[in-house]
Design a protein around this motif. Sequence first.
Motif, mmCIF file in Angstrom:
data_model
loop_
_atom_site.group_PDB
_atom_site.id
_atom_site.type_symbol
_atom_site.label_atom_id
_atom_site.label_comp_id
_atom_site.label_asym_id
_atom_site.label_seq_id
_atom_site.Cartn_x
_atom_site.Cartn_y
_atom_site.Cartn_z
ATOM 1 N N THR A 2 -7.880 -6.016 -17.837
ATOM 2 C CA THR A 2 -8.994 -5.369 -17.376
ATOM 3 C C THR A 2 -9.482 -5.440 -15.740
ATOM 4 O OG1 THR A 2 -10.731 -6.519 -18.151
ATOM 5 C CG2 THR A 2 -10.099 -4.812 -19.571
ATOM 6 N N GLN A 3 -8.937 -6.479 -15.315
ATOM 7 C CA GLN A 3 -9.398 -6.916 -13.732
ATOM 8 C C GLN A 3 -8.460 -7.029 -12.775
ATOM 9 O OE1 GLN A 3 -12.290 -10.054 -13.694
ATOM 10 N NE2 GLN A 3 -13.665 -9.078 -15.320
ATOM 11 N N SER A 4 -7.219 -7.515 -13.274
ATOM 12 C CA SER A 4 -5.954 -7.634 -12.404
ATOM 13 C C SER A 4 -5.673 -6.393 -11.877
ATOM 14 C CB SER A 4 -4.735 -8.156 -13.256
ATOM 15 O OG SER A 4 -5.009 -9.383 -13.645
ATOM 16 N N PRO A 5 -5.296 -6.155 -10.467
ATOM 17 C CA PRO A 5 -4.618 -5.079 -9.876
ATOM 18 C C PRO A 5 -3.799 -4.500 -10.814
ATOM 19 C CG PRO A 5 -4.533 -6.778 -8.331
ATOM 20 C CD PRO A 5 -5.085 -7.335 -9.735
ATOM 21 N N VAL A 6 -3.778 -3.014 -11.032
ATOM 22 C CA VAL A 6 -3.118 -2.257 -12.011
ATOM 23 C C VAL A 6 -1.612 -2.175 -11.747
ATOM 24 C CG1 VAL A 6 -4.930 -0.754 -12.790
ATOM 25 C CG2 VAL A 6 -3.502 -0.107 -10.906
ATOM 26 N N ARG A 7 -1.073 -2.342 -10.274
ATOM 27 C CA ARG A 7 0.431 -2.076 -10.012
ATOM 28 C C ARG A 7 1.199 -3.491 -10.512
ATOM 29 N NH1 ARG A 7 1.583 1.372 -4.547
ATOM 30 N NH2 ARG A 7 0.406 3.000 -4.814
ATOM 31 N N GLN A 8 0.449 -4.739 -9.945
ATOM 32 C CA GLN A 8 1.116 -5.909 -10.555
ATOM 33 C C GLN A 8 0.982 -6.240 -11.962
ATOM 34 O OE1 GLN A 8 -0.756 -5.233 -7.801
ATOM 35 N NE2 GLN A 8 -0.868 -6.796 -6.190
ATOM 36 N N LEU A 9 -0.034 -5.492 -12.568
ATOM 37 C CA LEU A 9 -0.164 -5.747 -13.958
ATOM 38 C C LEU A 9 0.911 -4.876 -14.693
ATOM 39 C CD1 LEU A 9 -1.918 -6.915 -16.394
ATOM 40 C CD2 LEU A 9 -3.488 -5.052 -16.320
ATOM 41 N N VAL A 10 0.760 -3.737 -14.394
ATOM 42 C CA VAL A 10 2.127 -2.826 -15.036
ATOM 43 C C VAL A 10 3.554 -3.624 -14.722
ATOM 44 C CG1 VAL A 10 3.346 -0.715 -14.756
ATOM 45 C CG2 VAL A 10 0.937 -0.599 -14.789
ATOM 46 N N ILE A 11 3.763 -4.119 -13.639
ATOM 47 C CA ILE A 11 5.108 -4.800 -13.509
ATOM 48 C C ILE A 11 5.200 -5.899 -14.241
ATOM 49 C CG2 ILE A 11 6.603 -5.743 -11.789
ATOM 50 C CD1 ILE A 11 6.516 -2.924 -11.465
ATOM 51 N N LYS A 12 4.180 -6.728 -14.293
ATOM 52 C CA LYS A 12 4.063 -7.874 -15.013
ATOM 53 C C LYS A 12 4.238 -7.572 -16.613
ATOM 54 C CE LYS A 12 1.288 -11.820 -16.226
ATOM 55 N NZ LYS A 12 -0.123 -12.716 -15.959
ATOM 56 N N MET A 13 3.726 -6.536 -17.215
ATOM 57 C CA MET A 13 3.903 -6.259 -18.584
ATOM 58 C C MET A 13 5.198 -5.505 -18.817
ATOM 59 S SD MET A 13 1.121 -6.833 -20.429
ATOM 60 C CE MET A 13 1.052 -8.429 -19.466
ATOM 61 N N ALA A 14 5.930 -4.837 -17.683
ATOM 62 C CA ALA A 14 7.104 -4.028 -17.767
ATOM 63 C C ALA A 14 8.096 -4.730 -17.961
ATOM 64 C CB ALA A 14 6.866 -3.013 -16.746
ATOM 65 N N VAL A 52 -6.852 3.292 -15.974
ATOM 66 C CA VAL A 52 -5.957 4.087 -16.637
ATOM 67 C C VAL A 52 -4.943 5.221 -15.981
ATOM 68 C CG1 VAL A 52 -5.432 5.656 -18.544
ATOM 69 C CG2 VAL A 52 -6.962 3.857 -18.952
ATOM 70 N N ARG A 53 -5.796 5.827 -14.989
ATOM 71 C CA ARG A 53 -5.137 6.896 -14.152
ATOM 72 C C ARG A 53 -4.369 6.426 -13.279
ATOM 73 N NH1 ARG A 53 -5.372 9.453 -9.321
ATOM 74 N NH2 ARG A 53 -6.865 7.679 -8.428
ATOM 75 N N ARG A 54 -4.829 5.468 -12.502
ATOM 76 C CA ARG A 54 -3.973 4.806 -11.369
ATOM 77 C C ARG A 54 -2.669 4.020 -11.883
ATOM 78 N NH1 ARG A 54 -6.128 0.537 -8.903
ATOM 79 N NH2 ARG A 54 -8.299 0.669 -10.264
ATOM 80 N N SER A 55 -2.811 3.550 -13.327
ATOM 81 C CA SER A 55 -1.628 2.864 -13.702
ATOM 82 C C SER A 55 -0.680 3.925 -14.244
ATOM 83 C CB SER A 55 -1.847 1.938 -15.151
ATOM 84 O OG SER A 55 -2.724 2.777 -15.881
ATOM 85 N N PHE A 56 -1.173 5.337 -14.562
ATOM 86 C CA PHE A 56 -0.317 6.310 -14.883
ATOM 87 C C PHE A 56 0.542 6.674 -13.727
ATOM 88 C CE2 PHE A 56 -0.268 11.027 -15.267
ATOM 89 C CZ PHE A 56 1.000 11.129 -16.258
ATOM 90 N N VAL A 57 -0.172 7.022 -12.686
ATOM 91 C CA VAL A 57 0.386 7.610 -11.397
ATOM 92 C C VAL A 57 1.574 6.720 -10.999
ATOM 93 C CG1 VAL A 57 0.004 8.262 -9.148
ATOM 94 C CG2 VAL A 57 -1.563 9.034 -10.815
ATOM 95 N N PHE A 58 1.014 5.545 -10.947
ATOM 96 C CA PHE A 58 2.111 4.519 -10.354
ATOM 97 C C PHE A 58 3.303 4.544 -11.453
ATOM 98 C CE2 PHE A 58 3.731 -0.070 -10.784
ATOM 99 C CZ PHE A 58 4.367 -0.189 -9.570
ATOM 100 N N THR A 59 3.293 4.329 -12.706
ATOM 101 C CA THR A 59 4.299 4.209 -13.652
ATOM 102 C C THR A 59 5.192 5.292 -13.580
ATOM 103 O OG1 THR A 59 2.825 2.796 -15.158
ATOM 104 C CG2 THR A 59 4.871 3.598 -15.912
ATOM 105 N N THR A 60 4.443 6.446 -13.489
ATOM 106 C CA THR A 60 5.473 7.914 -13.534
ATOM 107 C C THR A 60 6.141 7.821 -12.113
ATOM 108 O OG1 THR A 60 3.809 8.936 -14.685
ATOM 109 C CG2 THR A 60 5.269 10.288 -13.458
#
Length: 467
Positions: free
Chosen positions: A24-36, A330-338
């Motif tokens: 809930t606090q990590s920067p979303v781009r790095q977090l998505v990559i880390k999870m992905a 949620v919105r920012r992680s969606f835009v980045f992932t897409t």
Amino acid sequence: MKHIFGTTREDDEQKRDQRYLMMTQSPVRQLVIKMAVPTIISMMVTALYNIIDAFFVGHISTEATAGVGVSFAYMTFINAFGFFFGHGSGNYISTALGAKKYGEAERMAATGFLSSMGLGTIAAIVGLFFLTPLSRMMGATPDIVPYANDYLMFILIGTPFMMSSLTLNNQLRFQGNARYAMVGITTGAVLNIFLDALLIYVLDMGVTGAALATCISQMVGWFVLLLGTEMNGNVHIRIRLFSPSWQSYKDIFKGGNPSLARHVFVCVSTIMLNRYAAYYAAPGTEASAIAAFAIVSRIMMFAFSIILGLGQGFQPVCGFNYGAELYERVRRSFVFTTSLATIILIIISVTFAIFAPDLIRVFRGEDAELIKIGTRVLRWQCIAFPLIGVSTVTNMMYQTTRKTLIATLLSMGRQGIFFIPTIMILPIFIGLHGVEMTQAIADALTFLLALPFAIKEARKGNHQALV
């Protein structure tokens, strides 16, 4: 109270609190990559099960390749319900952890896993009793039926483990522990490679050896994943918490129905593809046509697994932050992932289109007709392949936020709503070429369906919840 790995409930709670802060606090781009990254590896490894079998079996005969290809329809059935229970329970677990409702997460984990195991057992028993009718139903011609039966027999035996391992994998992933989920899947895949070589070539077991290798490796992967649920901070599987109530399955349905609908249509479209390929192929080339489509399906599934892995890395980020009411994240992680998914798909499509004949030849270089058909099919699919990033990630976002109706609609497009009418109508006018073009047309139309929903979510402001 200590668990199998020596951890206490206090250890679990501390670990879960740390994971909550990270999600809930990590920067979303790095977090998505880390999870992905782990989920991409997991999905690619999962796709390797089919790639490896197709590679080894392809050097036996065209009929053997077609037999394994026909059996892929049953594999999609396993995926349908494995992902249904996995995504359904996993989505619930993710949002429950985001809201810090740990007891509810544990009950859902037990219910999802044991339900998947039970359904897989029933499917295995029924399938073994009706083995030959099952092969014929999936599109096997008389000369392909023996190979399809040989492959299906051990796949059916392994169904309970294959189905429930997908459920376990997704439950771990939705908790934010994608790394261990990757370990479980990868263990089975590496073992599958060695067993394929041993059983097919050294012991000369042919198609039966390929199926037995998959069955054994999936069982081992299942055991590793089950052990992973006992690790510190993970939601543990407890039989006593199995809660098969109407409300439990209603919650699973909300999160899992889009996956179920998508995979059921994959199963149906695979059967139709086998049948239409055989019907419209030139006389004497039916097996080559079925084998060509089977090979292309595995190549594209391997490529698509990268996008699925990326999207599945996005899902726990989406689920945690949606549960915590952090809608802008949620919105920012969606835009980045897409955006990232689309870039990756463009690179893959250009590469595959250029090297299409060489890719097909790797699997079955001895059949010139198979190579010719497979090259056309692969290049057609590459035309629309860059579009599926938008539709896939949009579907995953609506599924994770439990907007079941829209998510189900989007999940049905690519292999159902658009694929089925196209394959029924187009070949009437242009024969086998119509079958070859079907998936590309369905992908383009699915993109147009998903685009308004994607734009809507990308434009939402900080104050807006997902509605």
